[in-house]
Design a protein around this motif. Structure first.
Motif, PDB file in Angstrom:
ATOM      1  N   ALA A   1       0.835  -1.199   0.000  1.00 51.05           N
ATOM      2  CA  ALA A   1       0.000   0.000   0.000  1.00 51.05           C
ATOM      3  C   ALA A   1       0.875   1.256   0.000  1.00 51.05           C
ATOM      4  CB  ALA A   1      -0.904   0.004   1.228  1.00 51.05           C
ATOM      5  N   PRO A   2       0.473   2.288  -0.731  1.00 52.69           N
ATOM      6  CA  PRO A   2       1.256   3.536  -0.722  1.00 52.69           C
ATOM      7  C   PRO A   2       1.467   4.116   0.669  1.00 52.69           C
ATOM      8  CG  PRO A   2      -0.356   3.584  -2.502  1.00 52.69           C
ATOM      9  CD  PRO A   2      -0.650   2.357  -1.693  1.00 52.69           C
ATOM     10  N   VAL A   3       0.469   3.958   1.568  1.00 53.53           N
ATOM     11  CA  VAL A   3       0.596   4.547   2.901  1.00 53.53           C
ATOM     12  C   VAL A   3       1.776   3.955   3.661  1.00 53.53           C
ATOM     13  CG1 VAL A   3      -0.981   2.926   4.066  1.00 53.53           C
ATOM     14  CG2 VAL A   3      -0.745   5.266   4.926  1.00 53.53           C
ATOM     15  N   TRP A   4       2.137   2.710   3.407  1.00 51.13           N
ATOM     16  CA  TRP A   4       3.300   2.092   4.057  1.00 51.13           C
ATOM     17  C   TRP A   4       4.554   2.898   3.750  1.00 51.13           C
ATOM     18  CZ3 TRP A   4       8.034  -0.155   2.932  1.00 51.13           C
ATOM     19  CH2 TRP A   4       8.582  -1.011   3.907  1.00 51.13           C
ATOM     20  N   HIS A   5       4.631   3.419   2.527  1.00 55.06           N
ATOM     21  CA  HIS A   5       5.800   4.163   2.082  1.00 55.06           C
ATOM     22  C   HIS A   5       5.731   5.647   2.455  1.00 55.06           C
ATOM     23  CE1 HIS A   5       7.089   0.741  -0.453  1.00 55.06           C
ATOM     24  NE2 HIS A   5       5.790   0.560  -0.603  1.00 55.06           N
ATOM     25  N   LYS A   6       4.519   6.231   2.513  1.00 58.87           N
ATOM     26  CA  LYS A   6       4.387   7.677   2.680  1.00 58.87           C
ATOM     27  C   LYS A   6       4.078   8.109   4.112  1.00 58.87           C
ATOM     28  CE  LYS A   6       4.951  10.241   0.107  1.00 58.87           C
ATOM     29  NZ  LYS A   6       6.248  10.841  -0.317  1.00 58.87           N
ATOM     30  N   SER A   7       3.544   7.238   4.943  1.00 62.78           N
ATOM     31  CA  SER A   7       3.237   7.641   6.316  1.00 62.78           C
ATOM     32  C   SER A   7       4.525   7.912   7.079  1.00 62.78           C
ATOM     33  CB  SER A   7       2.440   6.550   7.036  1.00 62.78           C
ATOM     34  OG  SER A   7       2.401   6.807   8.425  1.00 62.78           O
ATOM     35  N   ASN A   8       4.695   9.153   7.531  1.00 58.86           N
ATOM     36  CA  ASN A   8       5.886   9.500   8.302  1.00 58.86           C
ATOM     37  C   ASN A   8       5.938   8.755   9.625  1.00 58.86           C
ATOM     38  OD1 ASN A   8       7.302  11.564   6.655  1.00 58.86           O
ATOM     39  ND2 ASN A   8       5.350  12.626   6.843  1.00 58.86           N
ATOM     40  N   ALA A   9       4.760   8.480  10.197  1.00 55.13           N
ATOM     41  CA  ALA A   9       4.730   7.739  11.461  1.00 55.13           C
ATOM     42  C   ALA A   9       5.223   6.311  11.271  1.00 55.13           C
ATOM     43  CB  ALA A   9       3.322   7.741  12.031  1.00 55.13           C
ATOM     44  N   LEU A  10       4.744   5.660  10.221  1.00 50.04           N
ATOM     45  CA  LEU A  10       5.175   4.285   9.974  1.00 50.04           C
ATOM     46  C   LEU A  10       6.667   4.231   9.662  1.00 50.04           C
ATOM     47  CD1 LEU A  10       2.185   2.925   7.839  1.00 50.04           C
ATOM     48  CD2 LEU A  10       2.638   2.536  10.269  1.00 50.04           C
ATOM     49  N   LYS A  11       7.147   5.191   8.875  1.00 55.71           N
ATOM     50  CA  LYS A  11       8.575   5.219   8.542  1.00 55.71           C
ATOM     51  C   LYS A  11       9.413   5.465   9.801  1.00 55.71           C
ATOM     52  CE  LYS A  11       8.225   8.270   5.144  1.00 55.71           C
ATOM     53  NZ  LYS A  11       8.661   9.146   4.005  1.00 55.71           N
ATOM     54  N   PHE A  12       8.955   6.370  10.665  1.00 51.64           N
ATOM     55  CA  PHE A  12       9.695   6.669  11.890  1.00 51.64           C
ATOM     56  C   PHE A  12       9.754   5.445  12.798  1.00 51.64           C
ATOM     57  CE2 PHE A  12      10.314   8.382  16.147  1.00 51.64           C
ATOM     58  CZ  PHE A  12      11.290   9.346  15.953  1.00 51.64           C
ATOM     59  N   MET A  13       8.645   4.725  12.913  1.00 53.89           N
ATOM     60  CA  MET A  13       8.641   3.528  13.757  1.00 53.89           C
ATOM     61  C   MET A  13       9.564   2.450  13.198  1.00 53.89           C
ATOM     62  SD  MET A  13       4.782   3.067  15.306  1.00 53.89           S
ATOM     63  CE  MET A  13       3.881   3.150  13.750  1.00 53.89           C
ATOM     64  N   ARG A  14       9.604   2.320  11.880  1.00 54.21           N
ATOM     65  CA  ARG A  14      10.499   1.311  11.301  1.00 54.21           C
ATOM     66  C   ARG A  14      11.973   1.673  11.535  1.00 54.21           C
ATOM     67  NH1 ARG A  14       6.617   1.410   6.998  1.00 54.21           N
ATOM     68  NH2 ARG A  14       7.983   2.667   5.652  1.00 54.21           N
TER      69      ARG A  14
END
Length: 227
Positions: free
Chosen positions: A88-101
């Motif tokens: 899903a695009p949100v996996w790549h664009k969500s700053n929260a998800l990216k920060f947690m990873r």
């Protein structure tokens, strides 16, 4: 008899039927408004949050008193992030998800159901009778029951406030416009993420997607109707 107010707006006043109007409060959560929340952690300025929270509370109280439904949107993901797979695009664009990873200490703590970050700020705790619509995308209409909630109440005008002005607020307003709602952005009860973004969204809304007004103007129009 339907009650109609004339709401001062840009680019022109708008006649609003109170019985066909709802207030939509977008993502007023610790994640987006509080120090230590996700937006603060990834480097956006949240110092302007307090007046936005206070104005939103005044607007919500005025709407409840007038019989206007109050709908909260609440953005976030399940702990297993089932709403945001890598496809899903949100996996790549969500700053929260990216920060947690990128930061193991925050894994599962940002805009995740059941966490402080996900919670609506205490000053805006929903009242009995308010409606809360969870979402996992920027727009309040994407993959949610918002359309049905509004249709069941025969709503045509949406008063919209919340955060972030240029992301979830603007996305929700754009989708509302494309669904034939009349969206009104209450600008003094919104806060943007990023420099210049507030003015850009206000321009977009008043020029292309709806109307721009404010909390004081709304309350004055509602008081005039009561008188």
């Amino acid at each position: 008899m339907p009650r109609t107010i004339t709401l001062p707006c840009r680019p022109e006043p708008l006649d609003v039927v109170i019985e066909e109007t709802a207030l939509v409060i977008v993502d007023m959560q610790n994640a987006y408004l509080s120090k230590g929340g996700y937006i603060d952690l990834v480097g956006f300025d949240v110092s302007g949050a307090a007046p936005v929270i206070a104005e939103t509370a005044r607007i919500a109280d005025a709407c409840r008193a007038a019989g206007i439904p109050v709908v909260y949107l609440q953005n976030g993901f399940s702990p297993d992030q089932r709403e945001a797979p890598p496809t899903a695009p949100v996996w790549h664009k969500s700053n929260a998800l990216k920060f947690m990873r990128a930061n193991d200490a925050y894994a599962g703590k940002l805009i995740t159901h059941g966490t402080w970050d996900y919670d609506i700020v205490p000053e805006l705790t929903p009242h009995a009778g308010d409606i809360v619509v969870p979402k996992a995308r920027y727009s309040g209409f994407a993959g949610t029951a918002l359309d049905q909630v509004l249709a069941a109440r025969r709503i045509r005008t949406l008063l919209v406030c919340g955060v972030a002005t240029n992301v979830c607020v603007e996305s929700t307003i754009r989708d509302a416009y494309h669904r034939e709602f009349f969206p009104v952005m209450l600008a003094d009860a919104t806060m943007a993420a990023g420099p210049g973004a507030q003015a850009a969204t206000e321009f977009n809304v008043e020029t292309f997607f709806g109307w721009v007004s404010g909390g004081a103007e709304l309350r004055a129009a509602l008081r005039a109707n009561q008188g």
